[in-house]
Scaffold this motif. Structure first.
Motif, PDB file in Angstrom:
ATOM      1  N   VAL A 127       0.857  -1.180   0.000  1.00 47.19           N
ATOM      2  CA  VAL A 127       0.000   0.000   0.000  1.00 47.19           C
ATOM      3  C   VAL A 127       0.895   1.233   0.000  1.00 47.19           C
ATOM      4  CG1 VAL A 127      -1.826   1.246   1.219  1.00 47.19           C
ATOM      5  CG2 VAL A 127      -1.765  -1.256   1.269  1.00 47.19           C
ATOM      6  N   THR A 128       0.720   2.093  -1.004  1.00 42.85           N
ATOM      7  CA  THR A 128       1.570   3.267  -1.145  1.00 42.85           C
ATOM      8  C   THR A 128       0.707   4.523  -1.301  1.00 42.85           C
ATOM      9  OG1 THR A 128       1.714   2.958  -3.550  1.00 42.85           O
ATOM     10  CG2 THR A 128       3.439   1.941  -2.185  1.00 42.85           C
ATOM     11  N   VAL A 129       1.343   5.667  -1.069  1.00 40.39           N
ATOM     12  CA  VAL A 129       0.694   6.963  -1.247  1.00 40.39           C
ATOM     13  C   VAL A 129       1.506   7.758  -2.255  1.00 40.39           C
ATOM     14  CG1 VAL A 129      -0.047   9.089  -0.123  1.00 40.39           C
ATOM     15  CG2 VAL A 129      -0.166   6.932   1.118  1.00 40.39           C
ATOM     16  N   ASP A 130       0.821   8.365  -3.198  1.00 41.22           N
ATOM     17  CA  ASP A 130       1.481   9.129  -4.248  1.00 41.22           C
ATOM     18  C   ASP A 130       1.612  10.590  -3.812  1.00 41.22           C
ATOM     19  OD1 ASP A 130       2.606   9.970  -6.566  1.00 41.22           O
ATOM     20  OD2 ASP A 130       0.786   9.818  -7.785  1.00 41.22           O
ATOM     21  N   ALA A 165       3.974  -5.411   1.509  1.00 40.10           N
ATOM     22  CA  ALA A 165       3.191  -6.553   1.028  1.00 40.10           C
ATOM     23  C   ALA A 165       3.324  -7.758   1.948  1.00 40.10           C
ATOM     24  CB  ALA A 165       3.628  -6.905  -0.395  1.00 40.10           C
ATOM     25  N   GLN A 166       4.531  -7.974   2.485  1.00 43.10           N
ATOM     26  CA  GLN A 166       4.736  -9.150   3.335  1.00 43.10           C
ATOM     27  C   GLN A 166       4.019  -9.051   4.675  1.00 43.10           C
ATOM     28  OE1 GLN A 166       7.078  -7.190   2.153  1.00 43.10           O
ATOM     29  NE2 GLN A 166       8.528  -6.524   3.742  1.00 43.10           N
ATOM     30  N   ASP A 167       3.572  -7.856   5.042  1.00 40.99           N
ATOM     31  CA  ASP A 167       2.873  -7.692   6.320  1.00 40.99           C
ATOM     32  C   ASP A 167       1.354  -7.781   6.186  1.00 40.99           C
ATOM     33  OD1 ASP A 167       5.311  -7.276   7.528  1.00 40.99           O
ATOM     34  OD2 ASP A 167       5.227  -5.098   7.322  1.00 40.99           O
ATOM     35  N   LEU A 168       0.845  -7.792   4.959  1.00 39.42           N
ATOM     36  CA  LEU A 168      -0.600  -7.715   4.774  1.00 39.42           C
ATOM     37  C   LEU A 168      -1.320  -8.953   5.293  1.00 39.42           C
ATOM     38  CD1 LEU A 168      -1.134  -5.990   1.315  1.00 39.42           C
ATOM     39  CD2 LEU A 168      -1.765  -5.162   3.580  1.00 39.42           C
ATOM     40  N   GLY A 169      -0.744 -10.139   5.059  1.00 41.42           N
ATOM     41  CA  GLY A 169      -1.411 -11.362   5.509  1.00 41.42           C
ATOM     42  C   GLY A 169      -1.632 -11.369   7.008  1.00 41.42           C
ATOM     43  N   ARG A 170      -0.602 -11.028   7.761  1.00 48.97           N
ATOM     44  CA  ARG A 170      -0.715 -11.013   9.223  1.00 48.97           C
ATOM     45  C   ARG A 170      -1.666  -9.916   9.685  1.00 48.97           C
ATOM     46  NH1 ARG A 170       2.125  -7.790  12.426  1.00 48.97           N
ATOM     47  NH2 ARG A 170       3.572  -7.358  10.726  1.00 48.97           N
ATOM     48  N   LEU A 171      -1.555  -8.738   9.075  1.00 51.57           N
ATOM     49  CA  LEU A 171      -2.421  -7.640   9.480  1.00 51.57           C
ATOM     50  C   LEU A 171      -3.870  -7.903   9.106  1.00 51.57           C
ATOM     51  CD1 LEU A 171      -0.184  -4.594   8.500  1.00 51.57           C
ATOM     52  CD2 LEU A 171      -0.630  -5.476  10.782  1.00 51.57           C
ATOM     53  N   ARG A 172      -4.097  -8.572   7.982  1.00 53.16           N
ATOM     54  CA  ARG A 172      -5.468  -8.869   7.560  1.00 53.16           C
ATOM     55  C   ARG A 172      -6.144  -9.812   8.551  1.00 53.16           C
ATOM     56  NH1 ARG A 172      -4.435 -10.506   2.507  1.00 53.16           N
ATOM     57  NH2 ARG A 172      -4.585  -8.373   1.716  1.00 53.16           N
ATOM     58  N   LYS A 173      -5.438 -10.828   8.988  1.00 52.77           N
ATOM     59  CA  LYS A 173      -5.996 -11.758   9.974  1.00 52.77           C
ATOM     60  C   LYS A 173      -6.290 -11.032  11.293  1.00 52.77           C
ATOM     61  CE  LYS A 173      -3.687 -15.847   8.091  1.00 52.77           C
ATOM     62  NZ  LYS A 173      -2.677 -16.916   8.357  1.00 52.77           N
ATOM     63  N   GLY A 174      -5.345 -10.211  11.714  1.00 55.20           N
ATOM     64  CA  GLY A 174      -5.570  -9.471  12.954  1.00 55.20           C
ATOM     65  C   GLY A 174      -6.739  -8.517  12.860  1.00 55.20           C
ATOM     66  N   PHE A 175      -6.922  -7.903  11.688  1.00 56.16           N
ATOM     67  CA  PHE A 175      -8.032  -6.967  11.513  1.00 56.16           C
ATOM     68  C   PHE A 175      -9.368  -7.690  11.567  1.00 56.16           C
ATOM     69  CE2 PHE A 175     -10.906  -4.522   8.722  1.00 56.16           C
ATOM     70  CZ  PHE A 175     -10.951  -3.340   9.442  1.00 56.16           C
ATOM     71  N   HIS A 176      -9.454  -8.873  10.959  1.00 52.49           N
ATOM     72  CA  HIS A 176     -10.696  -9.647  11.021  1.00 52.49           C
ATOM     73  C   HIS A 176     -11.016 -10.055  12.458  1.00 52.49           C
ATOM     74  CE1 HIS A 176     -11.009  -9.446   6.826  1.00 52.49           C
ATOM     75  NE2 HIS A 176     -10.259 -10.489   6.494  1.00 52.49           N
ATOM     76  N   VAL A 177      -9.996 -10.425  13.215  1.00 51.75           N
ATOM     77  CA  VAL A 177     -10.217 -10.780  14.616  1.00 51.75           C
ATOM     78  C   VAL A 177     -10.720  -9.566  15.400  1.00 51.75           C
ATOM     79  CG1 VAL A 177      -9.080 -11.513  16.750  1.00 51.75           C
ATOM     80  CG2 VAL A 177      -8.555 -12.672  14.597  1.00 51.75           C
ATOM     81  N   LEU A 178     -10.150  -8.397  15.118  1.00 54.25           N
ATOM     82  CA  LEU A 178     -10.573  -7.186  15.814  1.00 54.25           C
ATOM     83  C   LEU A 178     -12.012  -6.812  15.481  1.00 54.25           C
ATOM     84  CD1 LEU A 178      -7.444  -4.863  15.601  1.00 54.25           C
ATOM     85  CD2 LEU A 178      -8.439  -5.876  17.641  1.00 54.25           C
ATOM     86  N   GLU A 179     -12.418  -7.006  14.242  1.00 57.51           N
ATOM     87  CA  GLU A 179     -13.802  -6.695  13.870  1.00 57.51           C
ATOM     88  C   GLU A 179     -14.793  -7.547  14.662  1.00 57.51           C
ATOM     89  OE1 GLU A 179     -14.169  -4.954   9.431  1.00 57.51           O
ATOM     90  OE2 GLU A 179     -13.666  -7.101   9.538  1.00 57.51           O
ATOM     91  N   ILE A 180     -14.443  -8.805  14.880  1.00 60.88           N
ATOM     92  CA  ILE A 180     -15.312  -9.683  15.662  1.00 60.88           C
ATOM     93  C   ILE A 180     -15.241  -9.330  17.148  1.00 60.88           C
ATOM     94  CG2 ILE A 180     -15.748 -12.075  16.318  1.00 60.88           C
ATOM     95  CD1 ILE A 180     -14.634 -12.906  13.601  1.00 60.88           C
ATOM     96  N   ALA A 181     -14.009  -9.170  17.641  1.00 62.49           N
ATOM     97  CA  ALA A 181     -13.832  -8.889  19.069  1.00 62.49           C
ATOM     98  C   ALA A 181     -14.371  -7.516  19.447  1.00 62.49           C
ATOM     99  CB  ALA A 181     -12.355  -8.988  19.433  1.00 62.49           C
TER     100      ALA A 181
END
Length: 308
Positions: A127-130, A165-181
């Motif tokens: 994820v980048t910003v121009d 990019a290599q951090d997205l998988g871990r962050l995506r899982k954590g974000f889904h857990v946070l949405e539920i919690a």
């Protein structure tokens, strides 16, 4: 249900409620506070006037412009020596304008949308910003100030990485857990607290214990926010401005700090009110007992006519 069993069950439920309260506030803040784009942009908007943030943006944009100049120095060799002294000052001047505040809001909105799409999607791309729109604004300001060769400054898509990019998988899982919690933890805390008070033998004491536990959880949450600030700023790379990062951290966690103070204040207030009502109730009972124990004085009986 026997009294010992009710007391034990009530204690367990109240302990769980007090434990889940700060975690529920943290999860709800992360899942709903940070994930709302409008609220995020509103929170970040005042930072456009902060000196530390403006300096950090000026350094980042100025460095990006000069990197583009160095990349093309075979074509525009005279530019760097002529323009370099003016670039950072021009960028700093730009950060004091209304155009920068508008660009700041739109940039934060675009960044937040991009991060949310990445966290809720399945593509593992960075994820980048121009920064090209800001560079174009600075270039126009330099040209307006008649800086030599300003019109030849290249305006390229200067992308700044936000999430690797290599951090997205871990962050995506954590974000889904946070949405539920973020939804279920506060609900579970309330249910446990109400149930624990309902099954308690001495409900007034159960309310006091719940209130004090909630206050303690709020205090722990406040300590966690302060500790998280220290750890976050300590782990930043050297090229990142710590004062600016501290301002951003404080802005993002302002709601969380408010929640911590709310839990602490509410818990102490309820505990104090419960103690006060219990004390007043005990005083009223003692007064009634004293009144009922005091013998009522009887009037002496007057002699009748026959007795006389």
């Amino acid at each position: 249900m026997s009294r010992p069993l009710r007391t034990s069950l009530s204690a367990v439920l109240i302990a769980l409620a007090c434990l889940l309260a700060p975690f529920g506030a943290l999860a709800a803040w992360a899942a709903y506070g940070l994930a709302d784009t409008g609220r995020y942009v509103t929170t970040m908007a005042p930072l456009a006037a902060d000196p530390d943030v403006r300096d950090a943006v000026a350094d980042t944009v100025g460095a990006g412009i000069m990197r583009e100049v160095d990349r093309r120095e075979t074509e525009v060799r005279p530019i760097r020596g002529t323009v370099a002294p003016f670039v950072h000052e021009a960028v700093r001047s730009f950060t004091r304008t209304q155009a920068f505040r508008t660009a700041w809001d739109e940039g934060n909105r675009a960044t937040h949308d991009a991060v949310l799409r990445a966290l809720r999607g399945e593509r593992d791309r960075a994820v980048t910003v121009d920064l090209a729109p800001v560079t174009a604004q600075v270039k126009r300001q330099l040209a307006h100030d008649h800086v030599p060769f300003a019109n030849r400054i290249p305006v390229q898509h200067t992308e700044v990485a936000v999430l690797a990019a290599q951090d997205l998988g871990r962050l995506r899982k954590g974000f889904h857990v946070l949405e539920i919690a973020g939804f279920w933890l506060p609900v579970a805390a309330c249910v446990f607290a109400v149930t624990g008070i309902a099954v308690a033998v001495h409900r007034r004491r159960a309310v006091t214990a719940t209130a004090l536990g909630t206050a303690f959880g709020g205090a722990l949450l406040g300590v966690a926010v302060a500790l998280g600030r220290r750890l976050t700023l300590g782990d930043l790379p050297d090229e990142v401005s710590r004062p600016a990062a501290g301002v951003v951290y404080d802005a993002l966690t302002s709601t969380l700090r408010t929640a911590a103070w709310l839990l602490l204040t509410l818990g102490l207030t309820v505990a104090a009110a419960t103690w006060l009502t219990r004390h007043l109730h005990a005083l009223r009972l003692a007064r009634r007992r004293r009144t009922s124990a005091t013998p009522t004085p009887t009037r002496p009986q007057e002699p009748t006519r026959d007795q006389v």
